[in-house]
Design a protein around this motif. Structure first.
Motif: not given
Length: 84
Positions: A24-36, A39-47, A49-54
């Motif tokens: 749960i904790v890492f999924g939420i943190f991953g979602y926040v990283a994905f959204r940020h 929003k900032q158009k930063r591909t490494p942060l998006v991916w 975040g996806v890895v943290l969620m999955l």
């Protein structure tokens, strides 16, 4: 109780509370990283975040979940701070 023993004999075991909390904790943190990152158009942060969620779906050991989650979260924090 017999049903639990039957499931355990088939190799199916319920996750520990520590595992559920970590997922749960890492999924939420991953979602926040994905959204940020999106929003900032930063591909490494998006991916990341996806890895943290999955990744909890692929890991069965609690200690491994926490180690990988901590490492990925550290990467997100370093990457996040580098952009600001």
């Amino acid at each position: 109780m017999d049903e639990l023993k039957l499931l355990e004999s088939l190799g199916l075991v319920l996750p520990t509370p520590a595992y559920i909390l970590g997922a749960i904790v890492f999924g939420i943190f991953g979602y926040v990283a994905f959204r940020h990152g999106k929003k900032q158009k930063r591909t490494p942060l998006v991916w990341t975040g996806v890895v943290l969620m999955l990744y909890p779906y692929a890991i069965s050991e609690t200690w491994l979940l926490w180690v990988i989650g901590a490492a990925l979260s550290g990467w997100v924090i370093v990457t996040w701070n580098a952009s600001e």
